[in-house]
Design an enzyme around this catalytic site. Sequence first.
Site, PDB file in Angstrom:
ATOM      1  N   GLY A  10      29.406 -17.852 -18.636  1.00 27.70           N
ATOM      2  CA  GLY A  10      28.074 -18.450 -18.799  1.00 27.70           C
ATOM      3  C   GLY A  10      27.146 -18.085 -17.647  1.00 27.70           C
ATOM      4  N   TYR A 125      23.126 -32.725 -28.795  1.00 28.61           N
ATOM      5  CA  TYR A 125      23.500 -32.108 -27.507  1.00 28.61           C
ATOM      6  C   TYR A 125      23.276 -33.101 -26.359  1.00 28.61           C
ATOM      7  CZ  TYR A 125      22.726 -29.261 -23.274  1.00 28.61           C
ATOM      8  OH  TYR A 125      22.720 -28.764 -21.987  1.00 28.61           O
TER       9      TYR A 125
END
Length: 289
Positions: A10, A125
Amino acid sequence: MNIVIIGKSGQLAFELSRELENNEHDVTFLGRDDIDITSSDSIDATLAPLSVDVLINASAYTAVDKAEDDTVACNAINMVAVKNLANFCKANGAFMVHVSTDYVFNGHKGSPYLTDDPIEPQGAYGKSKAEGEKALLEILPEASCLIRTAWVYSSHGNNFVKTMLRLMAEKPQLTVIDDQIGTPTWAKGLAEACVSAAENKTVGIYHWTDEGVASWYDFALAIQELAVEKGLLDKSIPVLPIPSSQYPTPAKRPHYSVLDKQTAREAFASCKPTHWRKQLASMLDELKA
Ligand SMILES: NC(=O)c1ccc[n+]([C@@H]2O[C@H](COP(=O)([O-])OP(=O)(O)OC[C@H]3O[C@@H](n4cnc5c(N)ncnc54)[C@H](OP(=O)(O)O)[C@@H]3O)[C@@H](O)[C@H]2O)c1
């Protein structure tokens, strides 16, 4: 120290790998092929032999819109995994640095969010990240650092800056929303804050973004201006402001999510936030190189 980073590929993990490249610590990066963070057994089996002093969780389910229909997977990474990792740290005397998001706030405040402002996430989220925060703070209140951030980009991975550069090269004109206000954040600065928190075992909740404030429209204009100046784009195209109502997305986004950084400025003394436009210029220099 033995520092273990969960996440390999990431944006934050990439910047952490650069930040920790030539330092004195033993650093291990673990990706999804190395460890199943949704399983306590996998965590125990993988982490126990590493004698972890500090664990930095750079993994997350970050596909904000997809999360609306994929809540099981989203909760597994953002909530269950955080709980599992915190339990491991508690049982093994390790310190944990965890990263959360401006999406835990409802976006109605209109002035910078303080670390102890009430949270009220709007979408799947944000809710999953809020549950992850709650688990961490319940399990490891005295051995964890929770860092909320926002609008993250880096030269590695997919993000708003790289999307804008691609669209600005391809399209005759662009529209960008101008009624969501926040702070762009280069993952490099965020990684520096995480390393400072890890090395000093800084306990508490902190906010970390670059300095300053922008709408996505302001950010897009700055990207284009600097990219043309640096030769990353041949020419400018018209960029027009639009309201969010003209760009509907599955997940609701906070209209205002500027984070107050005062406590971070004091706690992370070795790294100070830099204005977002300066950080953007440095990241574009890196892309060019
Ligand atoms: N990006 C933003 O704008 C933003 C804004 C606010 C807060 N944050 C927070 O900042 C932190 C870092 O975000 P980021 O931008 O670096 O995210 P990112 O680029 O999307 O990276 C997320 C990482 O999590 C890993 N991951 C996902 N599911 C996993 C699993 N099941 N097992 C192991 N690893 C898994 C991914 O691995 P793979 O590559 O293998 O999928 C990837 O390395 C996150 O906590 C995020 O919530 C980000």
